[in-house]
Write a protein that holds these residues in place. Structure first.
Motif, PDB file in Angstrom:
ATOM      1  N   MET A  78     -18.889 -13.932   0.444  1.00 29.48           N
ATOM      2  CA  MET A  78     -19.742 -13.704  -0.706  1.00 29.48           C
ATOM      3  C   MET A  78     -19.156 -12.613  -1.612  1.00 29.48           C
ATOM      4  N   GLU A  79     -18.567 -11.585  -0.978  1.00 34.80           N
ATOM      5  CA  GLU A  79     -17.970 -10.511  -1.752  1.00 34.80           C
ATOM      6  C   GLU A  79     -16.789 -11.022  -2.567  1.00 34.80           C
ATOM      7  N   LEU A  80     -16.043 -11.957  -2.042  1.00 33.75           N
ATOM      8  CA  LEU A  80     -14.894 -12.529  -2.738  1.00 33.75           C
ATOM      9  C   LEU A  80     -15.348 -13.277  -3.995  1.00 33.75           C
ATOM     10  N   ASP A  81     -16.446 -14.018  -3.900  1.00 26.71           N
ATOM     11  CA  ASP A  81     -16.986 -14.712  -5.074  1.00 26.71           C
ATOM     12  C   ASP A  81     -17.417 -13.721  -6.144  1.00 26.71           C
ATOM     13  N   LYS A  82     -18.018 -12.637  -5.705  1.00 21.43           N
ATOM     14  CA  LYS A  82     -18.473 -11.613  -6.645  1.00 21.43           C
ATOM     15  C   LYS A  82     -17.268 -10.985  -7.353  1.00 21.43           C
ATOM     16  N   ILE A  83     -16.214 -10.712  -6.604  1.00 22.67           N
ATOM     17  CA  ILE A  83     -15.007 -10.127  -7.197  1.00 22.67           C
ATOM     18  C   ILE A  83     -14.389 -11.094  -8.207  1.00 22.67           C
ATOM     19  N   TYR A 120     -11.603  -2.398  -5.152  1.00 22.25           N
ATOM     20  CA  TYR A 120     -11.240  -3.563  -4.351  1.00 22.25           C
ATOM     21  C   TYR A 120      -9.723  -3.758  -4.307  1.00 22.25           C
ATOM     22  N   PHE A 121      -9.066  -3.668  -5.460  1.00 19.31           N
ATOM     23  CA  PHE A 121      -7.630  -3.917  -5.502  1.00 19.31           C
ATOM     24  C   PHE A 121      -6.809  -2.748  -4.953  1.00 19.31           C
ATOM     25  N   SER A 122      -7.410  -1.571  -4.795  1.00 19.04           N
ATOM     26  CA  SER A 122      -6.686  -0.461  -4.175  1.00 19.04           C
ATOM     27  C   SER A 122      -6.839  -0.479  -2.657  1.00 19.04           C
ATOM     28  N   ALA A 144      -7.606 -10.489  -1.104  1.00 19.59           N
ATOM     29  CA  ALA A 144      -7.378 -11.911  -0.860  1.00 19.59           C
ATOM     30  C   ALA A 144      -6.023 -12.313  -1.413  1.00 19.59           C
ATOM     31  N   GLN A 145      -5.390 -13.274  -0.725  1.00 17.37           N
ATOM     32  CA  GLN A 145      -4.020 -13.630  -1.068  1.00 17.37           C
ATOM     33  C   GLN A 145      -3.908 -14.205  -2.483  1.00 17.37           C
ATOM     34  N   HIS A 146      -4.864 -15.016  -2.908  1.00 16.69           N
ATOM     35  CA  HIS A 146      -4.777 -15.610  -4.242  1.00 16.69           C
ATOM     36  C   HIS A 146      -5.092 -14.601  -5.352  1.00 16.69           C
ATOM     37  N   GLN A 169      -3.213  -7.143  -8.148  1.00 18.54           N
ATOM     38  CA  GLN A 169      -3.201  -5.842  -7.486  1.00 18.54           C
ATOM     39  C   GLN A 169      -2.310  -4.827  -8.201  1.00 18.54           C
ATOM     40  N   PRO A 170      -1.110  -5.198  -8.678  1.00 17.54           N
ATOM     41  CA  PRO A 170      -0.306  -4.193  -9.400  1.00 17.54           C
ATOM     42  C   PRO A 170      -0.977  -3.705 -10.686  1.00 17.54           C
ATOM     43  N   LEU A 171      -1.730  -4.583 -11.342  1.00 12.94           N
ATOM     44  CA  LEU A 171      -2.411  -4.200 -12.582  1.00 12.94           C
ATOM     45  C   LEU A 171      -3.414  -3.086 -12.319  1.00 12.94           C
ATOM     46  N   PHE A 172      -4.286  -3.293 -11.343  1.00 10.24           N
ATOM     47  CA  PHE A 172      -5.302  -2.288 -11.064  1.00 10.24           C
ATOM     48  C   PHE A 172      -4.713  -1.102 -10.314  1.00 10.24           C
ATOM     49  N   GLY A 173      -3.656  -1.310  -9.562  1.00  7.44           N
ATOM     50  CA  GLY A 173      -2.973  -0.198  -8.909  1.00  7.44           C
ATOM     51  C   GLY A 173      -2.347   0.729  -9.923  1.00  7.44           C
ATOM     52  N   TYR A 174      -1.825   0.171 -10.985  1.00  5.42           N
ATOM     53  CA  TYR A 174      -1.223   0.977 -12.050  1.00  5.42           C
ATOM     54  C   TYR A 174      -2.272   1.861 -12.714  1.00  5.42           C
ATOM     55  N   PHE A 175      -3.463   1.303 -12.938  1.00  6.89           N
ATOM     56  CA  PHE A 175      -4.509   2.081 -13.578  1.00  6.89           C
ATOM     57  C   PHE A 175      -4.904   3.278 -12.722  1.00  6.89           C
TER      58      PHE A 175
END
Length: 161
Positions: A1-6, A29-31, A36-38, A43-49
């Motif tokens: 359910m959390e994956l759908d919300k994300i 979530y992304f840090s 999730a693999q897809h 992840q690099p986008l939000f990691g950069y922020f």
């Protein structure tokens, strides 16, 4: 359910409709290590922020530092009152010039009597003269059309359409 919300929040983020709280939730979530693999491509986008947020820049790059004297900034203050007075004087001079030139121009005289004749023979002579002039001009135009007709006939003979 959390994956759908994300995924829903991510779609809203790319549409520009997400709130600050939702963006914070995406960054959290992304840090985290369990993405999730897809969704790992984001992840690099939000990691950069988050990385840029932690980084504080207190030094000015050497390319931006000037070694010579600083340029003093002097602003020119214009006196707005003088400009408004000058503009008012120009407007008043324009209005005054307009009224003075209107007074010096002669009034337009209504010429209702033009083109009328008391003597019928004189009127007939003037009409015949005007019609003769018109006839001459029309005949010149007809002669020009005759030349065009001859040109068309010659062209048709040569090109045989």
């Amino acid at each position: 359910m959390e994956l759908d919300k994300i995924e829903i929040i991510l779609e809203k983020y790319f549409q520009g409709e997400s709130t600050i709280a939702e963006e914070k939730e995406l960054k959290d979530y992304f840090s985290s290590p369990n993405v999730a693999q897809h969704l790992q491509q984001y992840q690099p986008l939000f990691g950069y922020f988050s990385q840029v947020k932690e980084q504080k820049s207190t030094q000015v790059p050497e390319s931006l530092v000037r070694t010579d004297k600083a340029i003093p900034l002097q602003t020119k203050k214009r006196n707005v009152a003088w400009l408004s007075i000058a503009a008012s004087v120009v407007v008043l001079l324009g209005i005054g010039t307009y009224y003075v030139s209107e007074k010096n121009t002669p009034p337009v005289v209504a010429q209702t009597e033009l083109g009328t004749y008391d003597d019928p023979e004189e009127a007939l002579a003037a009409t015949q003269k005007a019609l003769a002039l018109l006839s001459n001009k029309v005949n010149v135009g007809i002669e020009s059309v005759q030349y065009i007709k001859e040109y068309e006939q010659s062209k048709n003979k040569i090109f045989k359409q």
